[in-house]
Design an enzyme around this catalytic site. Structure first.
Site, short mmCIF file in Angstrom:
data_model
loop_
_atom_site.label_atom_id
_atom_site.label_comp_id
_atom_site.label_asym_id
_atom_site.label_seq_id
_atom_site.Cartn_x
_atom_site.Cartn_y
_atom_site.Cartn_z
N SER A 1 0.62 -1.05 -0.31
CA SER A 1 -0.70 0.36 -0.65
C SER A 1 0.86 1.23 -0.03
O SER A 1 0.62 2.34 -0.37
CB SER A 1 -1.10 -0.05 1.58
OG SER A 1 0.22 -0.09 2.71
N HIS B 1 -3.11 -3.42 -5.57
CA HIS B 1 -3.26 -2.67 -4.92
C HIS B 1 -5.05 -2.72 -4.26
O HIS B 1 -5.80 -2.12 -4.93
CB HIS B 1 -2.97 -1.28 -4.47
CG HIS B 1 -3.42 -0.95 -2.76
ND1 HIS B 1 -3.59 0.21 -2.69
CD2 HIS B 1 -2.64 -1.52 -1.97
CE1 HIS B 1 -3.45 0.74 -1.24
NE2 HIS B 1 -3.70 -0.09 -1.18
N GLU C 1 -5.95 -0.48 -7.73
CA GLU C 1 -4.99 0.33 -8.44
C GLU C 1 -4.18 -0.29 -8.99
O GLU C 1 -3.55 -1.61 -8.45
CB GLU C 1 -4.70 0.88 -7.20
CG GLU C 1 -5.13 2.30 -6.50
CD GLU C 1 -4.56 3.14 -5.52
OE1 GLU C 1 -4.66 4.30 -5.47
OE2 GLU C 1 -3.92 1.85 -4.38
N ASN D 1 -4.44 5.75 -1.12
CA ASN D 1 -3.86 6.25 0.29
C ASN D 1 -3.25 8.01 -0.06
O ASN D 1 -2.87 8.57 1.21
CB ASN D 1 -2.66 5.25 0.54
CG ASN D 1 -3.66 3.95 1.50
OD1 ASN D 1 -4.14 4.06 1.63
ND2 ASN D 1 -2.58 2.87 1.31
N1 3HC Z 1 -15.88 -10.43 3.80
C1 3HC Z 1 -16.70 -10.42 3.11
N2 3HC Z 1 -18.07 -10.09 3.67
C2 3HC Z 1 -17.67 -8.98 3.78
C3 3HC Z 1 -17.13 -8.70 5.18
C4 3HC Z 1 -15.38 -9.35 5.13
N3 3HC Z 1 -14.28 -8.71 5.95
N4 3HC Z 1 -17.10 -7.62 5.98
C5 3HC Z 1 -18.70 -6.81 5.27
N5 3HC Z 1 -18.56 -8.16 4.17
C6 3HC Z 1 -20.15 -7.83 3.61
C7 3HC Z 1 -20.87 -7.84 4.33
O1 3HC Z 1 -20.99 -9.79 4.42
C8 3HC Z 1 -22.40 -7.86 3.97
O2 3HC Z 1 -22.54 -8.34 2.62
P1 3HC Z 1 -24.02 -8.37 1.79
O3 3HC Z 1 -24.61 -6.61 1.45
O4 3HC Z 1 -24.08 -8.96 0.57
O5 3HC Z 1 -24.66 -8.87 2.79
C9 3HC Z 1 -21.46 -6.50 2.79
O6 3HC Z 1 -20.33 -6.60 2.97
C10 3HC Z 1 -22.13 -5.28 4.28
O7 3HC Z 1 -21.96 -5.61 4.99
P2 3HC Z 1 -22.17 -5.20 6.94
O8 3HC Z 1 -23.69 -5.43 6.48
O9 3HC Z 1 -22.69 -6.61 8.06
O10 3HC Z 1 -21.71 -4.05 6.98
P3 3HC Z 1 -21.13 -2.66 6.48
O11 3HC Z 1 -22.70 -2.38 5.42
O12 3HC Z 1 -21.14 -2.00 7.61
O13 3HC Z 1 -20.27 -2.72 5.45
C11 3HC Z 1 -17.76 -2.71 4.98
C12 3HC Z 1 -18.86 -2.95 6.04
C13 3HC Z 1 -18.38 -2.91 3.47
C14 3HC Z 1 -16.71 -3.14 6.13
C15 3HC Z 1 -18.55 -0.63 5.18
O14 3HC Z 1 -18.50 -0.54 6.82
C16 3HC Z 1 -17.16 -0.42 4.16
O15 3HC Z 1 -17.43 0.09 2.91
N6 3HC Z 1 -16.78 0.74 5.09
C17 3HC Z 1 -14.82 0.70 4.67
C18 3HC Z 1 -14.08 0.50 4.67
C19 3HC Z 1 -13.33 0.72 3.00
O16 3HC Z 1 -12.23 2.16 3.51
N7 3HC Z 1 -11.94 -0.04 2.93
C20 3HC Z 1 -10.57 0.54 2.58
C21 3HC Z 1 -9.92 0.87 3.69
S1 3HC Z 1 -8.46 1.28 3.27
C22 3HC Z 1 -7.05 0.16 3.00
O17 3HC Z 1 -7.83 -0.86 2.67
C23 3HC Z 1 -6.37 0.82 2.08
C24 3HC Z 1 -4.77 0.40 2.36
O18 3HC Z 1 -4.04 0.28 1.85
C25 3HC Z 1 -4.93 1.10 3.78
#
Ligand code: 3HC
Length: 293
Positions: free
Chosen positions: A119, A140, A152, A190
């Protein structure tokens, strides 16, 4: 060259997600971890995810069995040498990544494409551990990999144009939306996300708002799925601290500098959700409680 077989190195949070998505997208997939217990842990996590998809009716049992059948775990890097593409998702440390790619370079045919899921490290610097910088890209992914729609695709000045386009097409085959990024520290996401997350901590430090109010502001005011402090706990405070240090080192700009509170929380081992405590206390993971500082 059409990609048929994908190797993934590392079966942690990111590696297991990438392996799951590759297998679900029809690719023969081999995922490697350093020992049998970690292979088992990663594959069990994937199995759970697939079971959840069956329960929800997103896929049926037969499809699950097919996906699982395309996925093989291993502890040997030798098992990766028949892969057309190898994606690395191991610990975020340059020497470890360079060592791994040098070893893979020695055993893989010249046509194999190498990709890193880093990342924040420089792809160019990882690629020079091999003799195939022209067949080296960044791929990424975002956590949780099966859910987040973006990948990415990062090119260095040495990446071959045909290889690069093949990797963009591969991103689409995984069901993701590929975006094209240069090998600039932090790439696109990022570059924008890290200063935002660090600013949320600075706002908390300066008493602009409480933890809940800062999070609710961005959730309800801007439609973000998570507020910044919840997202920090989700990504990992140690991970964000590490990325910010690399970005600050590269750009020497205050917006990438880690706020003192972040440093202290990491020193205290409050790394977020995975350690049970960050900006929130996860004693009951269903009902996180904002910490008092
Ligand atoms: N694995 C697989 N599926 C997952 C999961 C996981 N770990 N976590 C959640 N899900 C699925 C759920 O099963 C659900 O599926 P459905 O809609 O088919 O039922 C869907 O995702 C939504 O989950 P929830 O209803 O439990 O919860 P939310 O609606 O709050 O969604 C989330 C959870 C998808 C994590 C949402 O909160 C989100 O998009 N958050 C932001 C995440 C983000 O910004 N990620 C990027 C981080 S930065 C990064 O990774 C880069 C690094 O370099 C730092």
């Amino acid at each position: 060259m059409a990609i048929q077989k994908v190797g993934v190195v590392g079966c942690g949070l990111m590696g297991s997600g990438i392996a799951q998505v590759a297998a679900a997208s029809g690719f023969q997939t081999v995922v490697r971890e350093v020992n049998a217990a970690l292979v088992e842990k990663g594959l069990t996590g994937i199995e759970k995810n697939l079971n959840r998809l069956v329960e929800k009716g997103t896929i049926n049992e037969a499809v699950k069995v097919e996906i699982r059948g395309r996925l093989k775990g291993t502890t040997s890097i030798e098992d990766l040498k028949s892969c057309d593409l190898i994606i690395e998702a191991i610990i975020e440390q340059l020497p470890a990544k360079r060592e791994l790619f040098a070893a893979l370079d020695a055993i893989c045919p010249p046509a194999t494409i190498f990709a890193s899921n880093t990342s924040s490290l420089t792809i160019t610097e990882i690629a020079t551990a091999t003799k195939r910088s022209q067949r080296f890209v960044g791929l990424h992914f975002f956590n949780p990999v099966p859910v987040m729609k973006l990948v990415e695709v990062v090119r260095t000045i040495a990446t071959d144009e045909v290889v690069y386009e093949e990797m963009v097409a591969f991103g689409t085959k995984l069901g993701k939306t590929p975006v094209r990024a240069k090998d600039s520290t932090g790439f696109i996401v990022n570059r924008l996300l890290v200063p935002y997350l660090l600013d949320a901590i600075r706002a908390l430090e300066e008493g602009v708002g409480s933890i809940e109010d800062i999070d609710n502001s961005m959730k309800l005011g801007c439609g973000h799925p998570m507020g910044p402090l919840t997202l920090l706990d989700f990504v990992g405070l140690d991970t964000t601290y590490y990325i910010s240090q690399i970005m600050f080192d590269e750009f020497k700009e205050r917006r990438f500098a880690a706020p003192p509170l972040l440093k202290r929380m990491v020193l205290a081992g409050w790394n977020g959700r995975k350690s049970g405590r960050g900006f929130y206390d996860y004693t009951d993971p269903q009902k996180p409680k904002a910490m008092k500082f």
